[in-house]
Design an enzyme around this catalytic site. Sequence first.
Site, PDB file in Angstrom:
ATOM      1  N   PRO A  10       0.790  -1.233   0.000  1.00  0.00           N
ATOM      2  CA  PRO A  10       0.000   0.000   0.000  1.00  0.00           C
ATOM      3  C   PRO A  10       0.822   1.283   0.000  1.00  0.00           C
ATOM      4  O   PRO A  10       1.867   1.362   0.654  1.00  0.00           O
ATOM      5  CB  PRO A  10      -0.826  -0.111   1.285  1.00  0.00           C
ATOM      6  CG  PRO A  10      -0.116  -1.103   2.133  1.00  0.00           C
ATOM      7  CD  PRO A  10       0.538  -2.069   1.182  1.00  0.00           C
ATOM      8  N   ASN A  11       0.300   2.230  -0.736  1.00  0.00           N
ATOM      9  CA  ASN A  11       0.835   3.596  -0.833  1.00  0.00           C
ATOM     10  C   ASN A  11       2.102   3.715  -1.675  1.00  0.00           C
ATOM     11  O   ASN A  11       2.568   4.827  -1.930  1.00  0.00           O
ATOM     12  CB  ASN A  11       1.072   4.208   0.567  1.00  0.00           C
ATOM     13  CG  ASN A  11      -0.214   4.262   1.365  1.00  0.00           C
ATOM     14  OD1 ASN A  11      -1.199   4.839   0.904  1.00  0.00           O
ATOM     15  ND2 ASN A  11      -0.238   3.635   2.522  1.00  0.00           N
ATOM     16  N   ARG A  18       5.096  10.981  -2.367  1.00  0.00           N
ATOM     17  CA  ARG A  18       4.912  10.651  -0.958  1.00  0.00           C
ATOM     18  C   ARG A  18       6.193  10.887  -0.156  1.00  0.00           C
ATOM     19  O   ARG A  18       7.221  10.254  -0.442  1.00  0.00           O
ATOM     20  CB  ARG A  18       4.540   9.168  -0.917  1.00  0.00           C
ATOM     21  CG  ARG A  18       4.498   8.562   0.419  1.00  0.00           C
ATOM     22  CD  ARG A  18       4.418   7.052   0.299  1.00  0.00           C
ATOM     23  NE  ARG A  18       4.181   6.523   1.614  1.00  0.00           N
ATOM     24  CZ  ARG A  18       4.430   5.292   1.988  1.00  0.00           C
ATOM     25  NH1 ARG A  18       4.904   4.426   1.122  1.00  0.00           N
ATOM     26  NH2 ARG A  18       4.190   4.908   3.203  1.00  0.00           N
ATOM     27  N   TYR A  23      11.382   8.763   1.005  1.00  0.00           N
ATOM     28  CA  TYR A  23      11.306   7.747  -0.055  1.00  0.00           C
ATOM     29  C   TYR A  23      11.948   8.178  -1.370  1.00  0.00           C
ATOM     30  O   TYR A  23      12.028   7.368  -2.306  1.00  0.00           O
ATOM     31  CB  TYR A  23       9.842   7.351  -0.283  1.00  0.00           C
ATOM     32  CG  TYR A  23       9.207   6.713   0.931  1.00  0.00           C
ATOM     33  CD1 TYR A  23       9.629   5.471   1.388  1.00  0.00           C
ATOM     34  CD2 TYR A  23       8.194   7.367   1.640  1.00  0.00           C
ATOM     35  CE1 TYR A  23       9.070   4.887   2.513  1.00  0.00           C
ATOM     36  CE2 TYR A  23       7.626   6.795   2.772  1.00  0.00           C
ATOM     37  CZ  TYR A  23       8.064   5.553   3.203  1.00  0.00           C
ATOM     38  OH  TYR A  23       7.513   4.974   4.318  1.00  0.00           O
ATOM     39  N   ASN A  79       8.160  -5.699  -1.105  1.00  0.00           N
ATOM     40  CA  ASN A  79       8.018  -4.516  -0.253  1.00  0.00           C
ATOM     41  C   ASN A  79       6.549  -4.445   0.148  1.00  0.00           C
ATOM     42  O   ASN A  79       5.721  -3.904  -0.587  1.00  0.00           O
ATOM     43  CB  ASN A  79       8.449  -3.235  -0.981  1.00  0.00           C
ATOM     44  CG  ASN A  79       8.444  -2.035  -0.025  1.00  0.00           C
ATOM     45  OD1 ASN A  79       7.917  -2.113   1.086  1.00  0.00           O
ATOM     46  ND2 ASN A  79       9.008  -0.931  -0.464  1.00  0.00           N
ATOM     47  N   ALA A  82       3.349  -0.897   4.695  1.00  0.00           N
ATOM     48  CA  ALA A  82       2.835  -0.904   6.073  1.00  0.00           C
ATOM     49  C   ALA A  82       2.365  -2.290   6.516  1.00  0.00           C
ATOM     50  O   ALA A  82       2.389  -2.608   7.719  1.00  0.00           O
ATOM     51  CB  ALA A  82       1.708   0.112   6.208  1.00  0.00           C
ATOM     52  N   GLU A 103      12.769  -9.589   1.608  1.00  0.00           N
ATOM     53  CA  GLU A 103      11.989  -8.456   2.134  1.00  0.00           C
ATOM     54  C   GLU A 103      12.750  -7.168   1.835  1.00  0.00           C
ATOM     55  O   GLU A 103      13.955  -7.098   2.062  1.00  0.00           O
ATOM     56  CB  GLU A 103      11.816  -8.630   3.649  1.00  0.00           C
ATOM     57  CG  GLU A 103      11.113  -7.464   4.307  1.00  0.00           C
ATOM     58  CD  GLU A 103      11.009  -7.643   5.829  1.00  0.00           C
ATOM     59  OE1 GLU A 103      11.195  -8.775   6.330  1.00  0.00           O
ATOM     60  OE2 GLU A 103      10.749  -6.624   6.494  1.00  0.00           O
ATOM     61  N   HIS A 105      12.757  -2.776   1.922  1.00  0.00           N
ATOM     62  CA  HIS A 105      12.227  -1.460   2.286  1.00  0.00           C
ATOM     63  C   HIS A 105      13.130  -0.389   1.709  1.00  0.00           C
ATOM     64  O   HIS A 105      14.365  -0.499   1.782  1.00  0.00           O
ATOM     65  CB  HIS A 105      12.132  -1.311   3.806  1.00  0.00           C
ATOM     66  CG  HIS A 105      11.303  -2.385   4.417  1.00  0.00           C
ATOM     67  ND1 HIS A 105       9.937  -2.415   4.310  1.00  0.00           N
ATOM     68  CD2 HIS A 105      11.661  -3.511   5.085  1.00  0.00           C
ATOM     69  CE1 HIS A 105       9.483  -3.506   4.897  1.00  0.00           C
ATOM     70  NE2 HIS A 105      10.503  -4.196   5.371  1.00  0.00           N
ATOM     71  N   ARG A 112      13.437   4.619  12.155  1.00  0.00           N
ATOM     72  CA  ARG A 112      12.178   5.365  12.152  1.00  0.00           C
ATOM     73  C   ARG A 112      11.342   5.020  13.394  1.00  0.00           C
ATOM     74  O   ARG A 112      11.881   4.553  14.385  1.00  0.00           O
ATOM     75  CB  ARG A 112      11.443   5.091  10.831  1.00  0.00           C
ATOM     76  CG  ARG A 112      12.271   5.535   9.614  1.00  0.00           C
ATOM     77  CD  ARG A 112      11.558   5.256   8.317  1.00  0.00           C
ATOM     78  NE  ARG A 112      10.300   6.032   8.240  1.00  0.00           N
ATOM     79  CZ  ARG A 112       9.353   5.801   7.330  1.00  0.00           C
ATOM     80  NH1 ARG A 112       9.497   4.847   6.428  1.00  0.00           N
ATOM     81  NH2 ARG A 112       8.263   6.540   7.327  1.00  0.00           N
TER      82      ARG A 112
HETATM   83  C1  DQA Z   1       8.408   0.922   3.533  1.00  0.00           C
HETATM   84  C2  DQA Z   1       8.542   1.153   5.051  1.00  0.00           C
HETATM   85  C3  DQA Z   1       7.213   0.918   5.749  1.00  0.00           C
HETATM   86  O1  DQA Z   1       7.358   1.123   7.154  1.00  0.00           O
HETATM   87  C4  DQA Z   1       6.186   1.887   5.234  1.00  0.00           C
HETATM   88  O2  DQA Z   1       4.925   1.641   5.834  1.00  0.00           O
HETATM   89  C5  DQA Z   1       6.083   1.897   3.755  1.00  0.00           C
HETATM   90  C6  DQA Z   1       7.287   1.752   2.944  1.00  0.00           C
HETATM   91  C7  DQA Z   1       9.698   1.294   2.783  1.00  0.00           C
HETATM   92  O3  DQA Z   1       9.798   0.918   1.619  1.00  0.00           O
HETATM   93  O4  DQA Z   1      10.574   1.974   3.338  1.00  0.00           O
HETATM   94  O5  DQA Z   1       5.016   2.138   3.207  1.00  0.00           O
HETATM   95  O6  DQA Z   1       8.160  -0.465   3.308  1.00  0.00           O
END
Ligand code: DQA
Length: 147
Positions: A10-11, A18, A23, A79, A82, A103, A105, A112
């Site tokens: 998501p997002n 964003r 990011y 990825n 959240a 995994e 990020h 964070r």
């Molecule tokens: C994320 C880190 C997560 O905590 C966050 O909710 C994201 C992006 C990252 O790519 O740094 O949406 O996975």
Amino acid sequence: MKTVYVLNGPNLNLLGLREPAIYGSQTLEDVRLLCEQACARHGLGLEFRQSNHEGELVDWIHEAGGVHARGELAALIFNAAAYTHTSVALLDAVKGTGVPMIELHISNVHARESFRHHSYLSAAARAVICGLGVAGYGLAIDAVAQW
Ligand code: DQA
């Protein structure tokens, strides 16, 4: 030719807009192109997707599991955004299908908020990449090509 599944949660469709200080300014389309180029370098196929819906991600992991069962999956680069910090369902999908998963990020989640320090997915990950920005996607594919 084996295929790399790159699934984004998501997002991540908002990349570029964003929180750019966290990011970066590259968009999800930029990330897709980066992955395409990395896969092409290594003779790998690519399935690159994003969803804001947990169940859709579960379905796609099951799909990747089918590809894995046929011996045609290079890896899942995931990825989960959240959902990383909330989803037992995604952990169960990875464990249940047995897909080899990295995994990923973009940000360094450990630097964070404390709620980002725990990942449900790490227990099922072959490796975890975080904090390298979107370059992490290309590096993950480079690593998979050496497995
Ligand atoms: C994320 C880190 C997560 O905590 C966050 O909710 C994201 C992006 C990252 O790519 O740094 O949406 O996975």
